[in-house]
Design a protein around this motif. Structure first.
Motif, PDB file in Angstrom:
ATOM      1  N   THR A  18      -7.231   3.414  -4.181  1.00 23.04           N
ATOM      2  CA  THR A  18      -8.085   2.385  -3.579  1.00 23.04           C
ATOM      3  C   THR A  18      -8.315   1.238  -4.538  1.00 23.04           C
ATOM      4  OG1 THR A  18      -9.215   4.215  -2.515  1.00 23.04           O
ATOM      5  CG2 THR A  18     -10.232   2.065  -2.335  1.00 23.04           C
ATOM      6  N   LEU A  30      -5.791  -5.762   2.637  1.00 19.59           N
ATOM      7  CA  LEU A  30      -5.943  -4.806   1.548  1.00 19.59           C
ATOM      8  C   LEU A  30      -7.400  -4.591   1.209  1.00 19.59           C
ATOM      9  CD1 LEU A  30      -3.034  -5.973  -0.718  1.00 19.59           C
ATOM     10  CD2 LEU A  30      -3.168  -3.889   0.582  1.00 19.59           C
ATOM     11  N   PHE A  64       2.024   2.023  -3.458  1.00 17.29           N
ATOM     12  CA  PHE A  64       0.997   2.659  -4.267  1.00 17.29           C
ATOM     13  C   PHE A  64       0.808   4.114  -3.859  1.00 17.29           C
ATOM     14  CE2 PHE A  64       0.274  -0.780  -6.659  1.00 17.29           C
ATOM     15  CZ  PHE A  64      -0.484  -1.805  -6.149  1.00 17.29           C
ATOM     16  N   ALA A 104      -9.516  -1.161   1.358  1.00 21.72           N
ATOM     17  CA  ALA A 104     -10.260  -0.623   0.224  1.00 21.72           C
ATOM     18  C   ALA A 104     -11.717  -0.375   0.606  1.00 21.72           C
ATOM     19  CB  ALA A 104     -10.184  -1.598  -0.963  1.00 21.72           C
ATOM     20  N   THR A 154      -5.364  -0.926  -4.635  1.00 28.58           N
ATOM     21  CA  THR A 154      -5.310  -1.781  -3.448  1.00 28.58           C
ATOM     22  C   THR A 154      -6.251  -2.970  -3.601  1.00 28.58           C
ATOM     23  OG1 THR A 154      -5.038   0.266  -2.237  1.00 28.58           O
ATOM     24  CG2 THR A 154      -5.428  -1.707  -0.959  1.00 28.58           C
ATOM     25  N   ILE A 164       0.831  -1.198   0.000  1.00 26.54           N
ATOM     26  CA  ILE A 164       0.000   0.000   0.000  1.00 26.54           C
ATOM     27  C   ILE A 164       0.864   1.246   0.000  1.00 26.54           C
ATOM     28  CG2 ILE A 164      -1.649   1.345   1.331  1.00 26.54           C
ATOM     29  CD1 ILE A 164      -3.057  -1.040   2.128  1.00 26.54           C
TER      30      ILE A 164
END
Lengths: 223, 316, 479
Positions: free
Chosen positions: B301, B181, A22, B185, B304, A19
């Motif tokens: 998002t 994850l 990203f 999200a 993810t 994460i």
């Protein structure tokens, strides 16, 4: 602690690591990128710690400690001290490719990383099966980020993230080879010192660190 | 069969009655964290009661959509509540009437009518807010789909009750990357769909900056009460889906006995409280994003969610 | 024991260079260390020729034929580059003693790191040494603090560090594969070679890609070569000579060392990959050469071309390995000579632009001759040594049966020939006279003369020692 819980904690660190990668692609401000880097370093140490505990490995423990000191303390301190003006300016980094497109590319890249790393995973569950694809994805995404960033400092931060990705994968496949761990952890500091010096020279001499605009070296010839 | 129908209706009643309290507690938490003197957590009840007693003012330009939209948006979360495991872990009467995709469609139906109603009243801020709301929903759709796909891929079913059995089986699976994850999200989906920070400021009064609040602008009296209540219920429904299906499917009633149901209500309320704390912390630590950056936020998002899907497919 | 001395000497010289006196001490120390290192390297080579392998510290430091050859090349270039620096840096940084001393200290440390690479027996440590060579050369590349110079240094630093970081994952994977074969094996090249057939093939394949891409960035393989032209056009000529002549060769040495490991992957055509990448680099460089306007960038593209030729040669098979290694040696000598000549032109005419230099033969005959000779040398014209090595590369390709590859290679070499000779011809013989600025320093003239002698000598006669070492080395990189 049961081994499955340790696997779980390591997987948690891996997910958060991805994460942060990203988010780095989506971040525009240099200060935000730096704090993302610090968190990534902490996650890397966390993964190393979990594996050190699970495998009773002193080398990994040492590596975790060195990583925390080097990547969460020393390097950010050095960068903030020597490059303070660039951090304080809240200007946004120019991006060659828009953020949503970059994120889509990052997704595709992660897919590739998982596909490549799958045959190497070994029997499930294992630390390698989690760390290797995440590390590879981090590596590939950082290379992509390196190529689209136009400012010197974000470029360098992408390089540091590349380092993180490589070591995230490396922690799981590391054998008892103390030399490389220490050398590699210290190497990050040396690299930072040198690049910081270079950065200083550039900003003093040229007045801007927008290295994407420094395109004087082309085939048109120079003096 | 009658008991399952009754328990199903009990679920609806719980959501109906507890939704304003949930919203009230959330506001109270946020304001306390920010150091203000907070209004009582029961304030939404007082607001709804006050609005019910007031009269309506409706523009002469409004069509039937404007008249009926509050009722539609009120019924939508109730319909979704019938489908999801709110109190029980075993399927109830309406459990197989619709799956997660169906629930998503129903929510989308509600959003559709509210958007149209916002355009209907010829208030200049209405269409502006409606278009922004549609943009956010548009960007959230793919994430929803990926989440549904992932959980149903693992559970081999799209019915929420079945998914709940299979998704989180042990404490260790709680920490699996795909799970973490996906949960991250979904939290962002909840924030985006309900008009909370960082997408929209729910306490804002500036019409020019409103995204989700703009649907309330033209309503008054009982219609406004219904619309507000519907908003509270939507937040609670999505939170219930998150908590009871995706993250912590524990503490739900396994049988239809009154004791089990009562303890389920208490435990669900406890989970919602903890989740409210989480949302409050997230909201108070983020600033509202500029409009063009919402797509970046939702893009992250989406990334993810896709990685969660990939991780789940590769069994990690 | 002598092996350990080789990297230590430049370190000593670096320390001496930092003493705040006139640069004479720095120059003398650097030259002395380079000459002594050369003597030591030759001694090591003789010993290796006799006994096949010299091990100083078991499992850590040692040298076989391949390492000995590389050490000799590095030492020869260290000597000539030092000599050249006397005049060149003396001119560039005249009156600035501090800058000169820092240059020599930096140069010595860089040379020390170069010497470290071939003598370490553990892949992980070798990687550390390669990384050191990058870090220590960044400020050499950015020596002239102009905007373009710093930009070139930045690009060099970022791209090559990126390459090294990617490569380290490859090395870690190899060590992991080694560990999975047997936990107690020493982590040396030899152990890797012998354990390779038993390592899991997927690990090896991923490691191969990472090593090729990662170290390939430092070698300047297409498409990761973009830092090369910039770095070479901006760095001082002696530094360019070391970078192009020896640094890229040193990193290529690491790739070649690992080839026997990668060849053990069942059903995986590692050699064909090298062939493909090599041909790609040669072709790209040849075409890029046609449109170049700066004569130092021209030499940089020529380096890419030659590295491609070496890779292609190794891709041909065992006979090709011999030819490729021979090419590595001759290229190092020829490229350094070429950069010295180019640097001389730069000193005299203060411009890197090909179009601005004309009629050299009339204004400075010595420089003109040297420039012409160096261009002929790197283009592969007899009687220079590069002709012999390129010829053996082509011949080995025919022996291996890869006729189409040989044809392509020949075509690309021909295009590169035009790409080099046309601008140089215009610079040397063209119409119009460029105004000449100054005379060449004596040490520059000396370095130039010293560089051309081995090129001519090797072009006419291959000493049996060299042949023996090359044969041993090529068997070390073939499975």
């Amino acid at each position: 602690m049961p081994i499955s819980l340790l696997h779980g904690l390591n997987a948690l660190a891996a997910a958060l690591f991805l994460i942060t990668t990203f988010m780095f692609l989506a971040s525009r401000q240099t200060a935000a990128s730096l704090s993302l880097y610090v968190r990534q370093g902490l996650l890397l140490s966390a993964s190393a710690l979990v594996q050190a505990y699970a495998l009773h490995s002193l080398d990994l423990l040492l590596f975790a400690v060195i990583t925390v000191i080097a990547k969460a303390v020393v390097i950010p301190w050095m960068l903030r001290r020597s490059l303070a003006p660039s951090f304080q300016s809240r200007r946004e980094a120019e991006l060659a490719v828009s953020v949503p497109t970059s994120l889509l590319i990052a997704i595709a890249v992660s897919l590739v990383a998982y596909t490549i790393a799958q045959p190497l995973g070994g029997t499930m569950p294992s630390f390698i099966a989690v760390n290797l694809p995440v590390g590879l994805a981090g590596l590939l995404i950082s290379i992509y980020a390196l190529s689209v960033r136009r400012e010197a400092l974000p470029q360098f931060l992408s390089l540091l993230m590349l380092d993180n990705g490589v070591f995230f994968a490396g922690v799981a496949i590391a054998t008892t080879s103390p030399v490389w761990e220490l050398a590699a952890a210290l190497e990050a500091i040396i690299v930072t010192v040198i690049v910081a010096l270079l950065f200083r020279a550039i900003s003093e001499r040229i007045g801007t660190t927008h290295v994407g605009r420094l395109s004087g070296l082309r085939e048109e010839g120079s003096r | 069969m009658v008991t399952s129908l009754l328990v199903n209706l009990l679920q609806v009643l719980t959501v109906l009655l507890l939704a304003p309290l949930y919203k009230g507690v959330l506001s109270w938490l946020e304001e306390t964290i920010q150091g203000k003197v907070a209004a009582s957590p029961l304030q939404p009840y007082y607001d709804l009661g006050k609005l019910m007693r007031k009269g309506r003012v409706i523009s002469s330009e409004a069509s039937w959509i404007f008249h009926f939209a509050p009722y539609i948006s009120f019924v939508v979360p109730i319909a979704v509540t019938l489908l999801i495991p709110a109190l029980t872990s075993f399927p109830l009467f309406f459990a197989f009437a619709g799956d997660m995709v169906g629930a998503g469609f129903i929510l989308g139906l509600g959003g559709f009518f509210t958007a149209l109603a916002a355009v209907d009243a010829a208030n200049p801020y209405g269409p502006m807010g409606a278009s922004r709301t549609r943009m956010v929903s548009l960007l959230v759709e793919p994430i929803f789909i990926i989440v549904f796909f992932t959980v149903s891929f693992v559970a081999n079913s799209t019915i929420p009750y079945v998914v709940q059995q299979y998704w989180v089986r042990s404490a260790a699976a709680f920490f699996a990357p795909s799970h973490v994850l996906l949960a991250a999200a979904f939290v962002m989906i909840i924030l985006a769909e309900n008009g909370r920070l960082p997408v929209d400021n729910p306490g804002g009064h500036v019409e020019l900056a409103m995204i989700d609040e703009s649907k309330n602008l033209e309503y008054s009296g009982p219609s406004l009460a219904l619309v507000k209540w519907a908003g509270h219920m939507k937040l609670m429904v999505l939170s219930l889906v998150f908590l009871n299906v995706l993250v912590t499917p524990w503490g739900l009633a396994a049988t239809a006995s009154p004791l089990a149901l009562a303890s389920a209500v208490v435990l669900v309320a406890l989970k919602l409280l903890i989740f409210a704390v989480l949302i409050a912390v997230i909201e108070t630590s983020l600033a509202k994003l500029r409009l063009f950056r919402i797509s970046e936020f939702l893009g992250a998002t989406f990334a993810t969610a896709v990685v969660a899907m990939v991780a789940a497919i590769f069994h990690m | 024991m002598i092996i350990l001395l080789i990297p230590l000497l430049p370190v000593l010289a670096a320390l001496l260079s930092l003493i705040p006196v006139r640069p004479v001490l720095a120059r003398a120390a650097t030259l002395a260390s380079a000459v002594l290192a050369l003597i030591a390297a030759v001694a090591v080579a003789l010993q290796v020729a006799r006994s096949g392998m010299v091990t100083t510290v078991a499992g850590w430091v040692g040298s076989d034929a391949l390492s000995a050859l590389l050490l000799m090349l590095q030492a020869v270039l260290a000597v000539t580059a030092t000599l050249y620096s006397f005049g060149y840096i003396g001119r560039e940084a005249a009156e600035d003693d501090v800058r000169q001393r820092t240059y020599y200290a930096n140069l010595n440390l860089f040379i020390a790191s170069l010497f470290l690479v071939p003598i370490l027996l553990q892949p992980a440590l070798t990687w550390v040494a390669v990384e050191l060579t990058t870090l220590l050369s960044v400020f050499l590349v950015g020596f002239n603090r102009t905007a373009e110079g710093l930009e070139a240094a930045w690009k060099y630093a970022i791209l090559t560090i990126m390459g090294a970081t990617v490569a380290v994952l490859g090395i870690l994977l190899l060590l992991y594969g080694l560990h999975s074969v047997s936990a107690g094996l020493p982590q040396t090249w030899a152990a890797l070679d012998s354990a390779a057939p038993r390592m899991p093939p997927d690990v090896l394949k991923l490691a191969f890609i990472l090593v090729l891409v990662g170290f390939g960035t430092k070698v300047g393989l297409f498409p990761l070569h973009t830092w090369l032209p910039d770095a070479h056009s901006q760095a001082p000529s002696p530094v360019c000579a070391l970078l192009s002549g020896v640094e890229v060769g040193t990193v290529l040495y690491v790739i070649l060392r690992l080839m026997p490991v990668f060849e053990a992957i069942p059903g995986f055509p590692a050699r064909d990959w090298l062939l493909a990448f090599g041909l790609l680099s040669v072709g790209a460089a040849a075409f890029l050469l046609l449109q170049v306007k700066d004569f130092k960038r021209m030499l940089a593209y020529s380096t890419v071309e030659h590295m491609g030729i070496i890779l292609t040669a190794v891709g041909f098979g065992s006979a090709g390995s011999y030819a490729g290694l021979y090419q590595l040696m001759t290229h190092g000598l020829a490229k350094s000579f070429a950069f010295y000549a180019a640097g001389a032109v730069l000193l005299l005419y203060r411009t890197r632009n090909i179009a601005e230099v004309r009629g050299l033969i009339r204004t400075s005959p010595f420089t003109a001759t040297m420039l012409l000779a160096s261009a002929l040398a790197i283009a592969g014209v007899p009687p220079f040594a590069v002709f012999l090595s390129e010829f053996s590369v082509l011949r080995s390709g025919l022996l291996a049966g890869a006729g189409w590859a040989v044809g392509l290679l020949g075509l690309f070499i021909a295009i590169a020939f035009i790409g080099v000779m046309r601008p140089v011809g215009r610079m040397v013989f063209g119409d119009g006279t460029s105004v000449r600025a100054e005379r060449l320093p004596r040490s520059v003239i000396l370095a130039l003369t010293l560089s051309v002698i081995p090129l001519l000598a090797l072009g006419l006669y291959t000493p049996p020692l060299l042949h023996h070492l090359l044969a041993l080395a090529s068997s070390a990189i073939t499975r």
